[in-house]
Design a protein around this motif. Sequence first.
Motif, PDB file in Angstrom:
ATOM      1  N   ALA A  17      -1.969  14.867   3.508  1.00  0.00           N
ATOM      2  CA  ALA A  17      -0.659  14.284   3.200  1.00  0.00           C
ATOM      3  C   ALA A  17      -0.619  13.652   1.811  1.00  0.00           C
ATOM      4  O   ALA A  17       0.448  13.524   1.227  1.00  0.00           O
ATOM      5  CB  ALA A  17      -0.285  13.240   4.249  1.00  0.00           C
ATOM      6  N   VAL A  18      -1.774  13.215   1.301  1.00  0.00           N
ATOM      7  CA  VAL A  18      -1.726  12.465   0.047  1.00  0.00           C
ATOM      8  C   VAL A  18      -2.550  13.131  -1.059  1.00  0.00           C
ATOM      9  O   VAL A  18      -2.011  13.598  -2.062  1.00  0.00           O
ATOM     10  CB  VAL A  18      -2.223  11.017   0.260  1.00  0.00           C
TER      11      VAL A  18
ATOM     12  N   VAL B 117      -4.271   5.479  -5.862  1.00  0.00           N
ATOM     13  CA  VAL B 117      -3.828   5.860  -4.522  1.00  0.00           C
ATOM     14  C   VAL B 117      -4.843   5.413  -3.465  1.00  0.00           C
ATOM     15  O   VAL B 117      -4.466   4.865  -2.425  1.00  0.00           O
ATOM     16  CB  VAL B 117      -3.578   7.377  -4.460  1.00  0.00           C
TER      17      VAL B 117
ATOM     18  N   ILE C 251       3.142   6.598  -6.839  1.00  0.00           N
ATOM     19  CA  ILE C 251       2.273   7.517  -7.599  1.00  0.00           C
ATOM     20  C   ILE C 251       2.597   8.967  -7.252  1.00  0.00           C
ATOM     21  O   ILE C 251       2.610   9.840  -8.114  1.00  0.00           O
ATOM     22  CB  ILE C 251       0.792   7.230  -7.288  1.00  0.00           C
ATOM     23  N   MET C 252       2.903   9.228  -5.970  1.00  0.00           N
ATOM     24  CA  MET C 252       3.132  10.614  -5.573  1.00  0.00           C
ATOM     25  C   MET C 252       4.477  11.137  -6.065  1.00  0.00           C
ATOM     26  O   MET C 252       4.570  12.270  -6.523  1.00  0.00           O
ATOM     27  CB  MET C 252       3.078  10.739  -4.044  1.00  0.00           C
TER      28      MET C 252
ATOM     29  N   ILE D 264       2.515   1.778  -3.341  1.00  0.00           N
ATOM     30  CA  ILE D 264       1.602   2.338  -4.345  1.00  0.00           C
ATOM     31  C   ILE D 264       1.525   3.843  -4.181  1.00  0.00           C
ATOM     32  O   ILE D 264       1.732   4.617  -5.123  1.00  0.00           O
ATOM     33  CB  ILE D 264       0.180   1.747  -4.205  1.00  0.00           C
ATOM     34  N   VAL D 265       1.220   4.278  -2.939  1.00  0.00           N
ATOM     35  CA  VAL D 265       1.002   5.700  -2.702  1.00  0.00           C
ATOM     36  C   VAL D 265       2.271   6.495  -2.999  1.00  0.00           C
ATOM     37  O   VAL D 265       2.250   7.510  -3.706  1.00  0.00           O
ATOM     38  CB  VAL D 265       0.541   5.931  -1.247  1.00  0.00           C
TER      39      VAL D 265
ATOM     40  N   GLY E  86       0.816  -1.209   0.000  1.00  0.00           N
ATOM     41  CA  GLY E  86       0.000   0.000   0.000  1.00  0.00           C
ATOM     42  C   GLY E  86       0.848   1.256   0.000  1.00  0.00           C
ATOM     43  O   GLY E  86       0.628   2.169  -0.803  1.00  0.00           O
TER      44      GLY E  86
ATOM     45  N   ARG F 230      -1.715  16.453  -2.612  1.00  0.00           N
ATOM     46  CA  ARG F 230      -0.459  16.519  -3.366  1.00  0.00           C
ATOM     47  C   ARG F 230      -0.542  15.804  -4.701  1.00  0.00           C
ATOM     48  O   ARG F 230       0.453  15.628  -5.381  1.00  0.00           O
ATOM     49  CB  ARG F 230       0.664  15.915  -2.522  1.00  0.00           C
ATOM     50  N   LEU F 231      -1.739  15.378  -5.050  1.00  0.00           N
ATOM     51  CA  LEU F 231      -1.897  14.593  -6.287  1.00  0.00           C
ATOM     52  C   LEU F 231      -2.442  15.441  -7.422  1.00  0.00           C
ATOM     53  O   LEU F 231      -2.927  14.906  -8.411  1.00  0.00           O
ATOM     54  CB  LEU F 231      -2.863  13.434  -6.059  1.00  0.00           C
TER      55      LEU F 231
END
Lengths: 348, 290
Positions: free
Chosen positions: B81-82, B97, A311-312, A307-308, A304, B85-86
């Motif tokens: 946090a995620v 994600v 991609i980031m 993946i994150v 997991g 930022r995408l």
Amino acid sequence: MSNASAMAVRVARHPHVRFLVFGAVLMTLPALASSGIMMTSTLSTLGFTLIYAIVAMGLNLLLGYSGLISLGTAGFMGLGAYLAAYVQDDLGLGFWVAVLAALIVPTFIGLLVGVVSLRVRSIYLAIATLTISEILLKTFEQAEWFTRGTAGKQSSYPVVLGIQTDRSSMFFIIVVALVLVMMLTHNIVHGQLGRALHAMRSSEVAAQAMGVNVLTYKLFAFAVATMYAGLAGALYLFFLKSSYPSTWNLFLSLNVVAMVVVGGLRSIYGTVAGAFVIFAVPELILKELPVIGDTPGLPYIFSGVLIVVVIMFFPQGLRGLTDLLRGLVTRRPSAAASEQAPEEVAAR
Amino acid sequence: MELLQPLLRSLETGSVYALAALGIILVWRTSRVMHFAQGSMGMFSGTAVAFVFDRTGAPLWASVLVGAVVAILLGFAVDFAVIRRLRRATAVGKEIVTLGLIMVFLGLAPIVFGTDPLLLPKAIPTGDLTLGNANLSYNGLLNILLGVVIAAVLFVVLQKTKIGLAIRATASNESTARLMGIPTKTVTLLAWATAGVLGMLAAVMIAPTTTVTPTFMNTVQVTALFACVLGGFQTFYGPVLGAYLIAIASNFLKLSVSSVWGDQILYLLILVFLLVRPNGLVGKTYLKKV
């Protein structure tokens, strides 16, 4: 003479030859296992890694070129596995019919699902395949005549071309299948189909205007993905000799997505590397680590978070990493870029 | 066939799906992300509720409050946090994600809360209400009311308040909304936190019928996604309508056709329904601009 050596270089550089060399290298692994250099359990893990690489190759074609996600990978793979077992052990029709059934039936179901869901919006395919996977999982649990339910379906090593296989020879068959799948994927991507897929990737509307039937090509990519999943399911069954419904859950499908993302979109070797990172690294390395090795759920967090993070921060995945390294070694930072160029031109 | 009894039971499960679906649609409309992790985030904060209840002996309402704090913090953390930022990631990248987040929460839950399955009791342990010849437990009534009231409050907030206007503006066009001075970042932050709390409530409502394990919200997640598909992604009320319809259809199919395959038949029916009405029940036609 220089002509002949130029020819030899060209042959050696041909991607298909490289795939064959790659396969030949993999073929030496069983020998390492039987001579005791490598543990047999490691060989099994690597065999499953290659099987997952086959599935991931299909999803990579789908995700990399048409931007679609399938969450039904586990369901289709499980269907392939149970069909192979049913055809080989219950019907006694042998290896080839079993593989054929595992190729055809999931592809057909996949096409039906694709026709229904792709007409609306790309994301519906993910939801529809997620549902189909849940339906298939329920079928695996309930249809006892077909799957033996939660007790698990037992099978045996197949007889291929008149030879009774065992663990090492099944490993050879997996390698052969992987090399064939790599070649087929390469040909699809570099043929007329591939040009249409590239065009679709850069702009669906423009591709449509150029006469590319977007729906047909998306369906095609999805059909290939389900076909690879069916094949991998059959290989999985013959390699493990059993199948349980709990194997074919959503998290397997998510792991395959992770393999594609980590390996890098549209990269054939990257997909194999991604399968290794997501499947073999937790099995072979994480489990052996002191203190955190026994933590429950560690492989899930590993996949997991990867993946994150990929991609980031590293949208190119492992492929991007190798391009970067190659650039450093040859001191030509643009090497990666220039290699990409023909593809990009084709895409425009 | 007795109609009232299965109808009441459907409304009870429908409320669970409706809350989960509301979370998905809030996130979809404000951040344009298909929230596949709604179920697993709800699972995580729902497990937190069960954990606090089980280990500290705190009353259920207090445990739920703790769970709500966990859910809000998780929502903030994920958006901050995620997701935020995408911006440059493709639509499919954002989806992937949230798929990754499923695995993160699935892996975190046993580490934080242990591997033993937990139990969560009903909010109202006993007592039945008799309506004609149908029975409804007080707890069932509470669940139905929770679903309906929370959905109603959300709609009032969306339609009548300034925050609601900001959310709707962000949903309709994020960049224009930002130009108009709407703090869209705060709006999405709020949407993720609200989705988290809705997921937690759905988890607490469904938990007494099962054991609290890392996968206990999977059915809710799948059904809530399907409620959005059935209701359409263009309105806030469509998915809620879809959720109740799915619950009712599922119960009646289970009673009259097959107790084992009811849900599966329903899923297939919805897929076929998409052929007829691709944008869902109350969906508007989706136009793609070049």
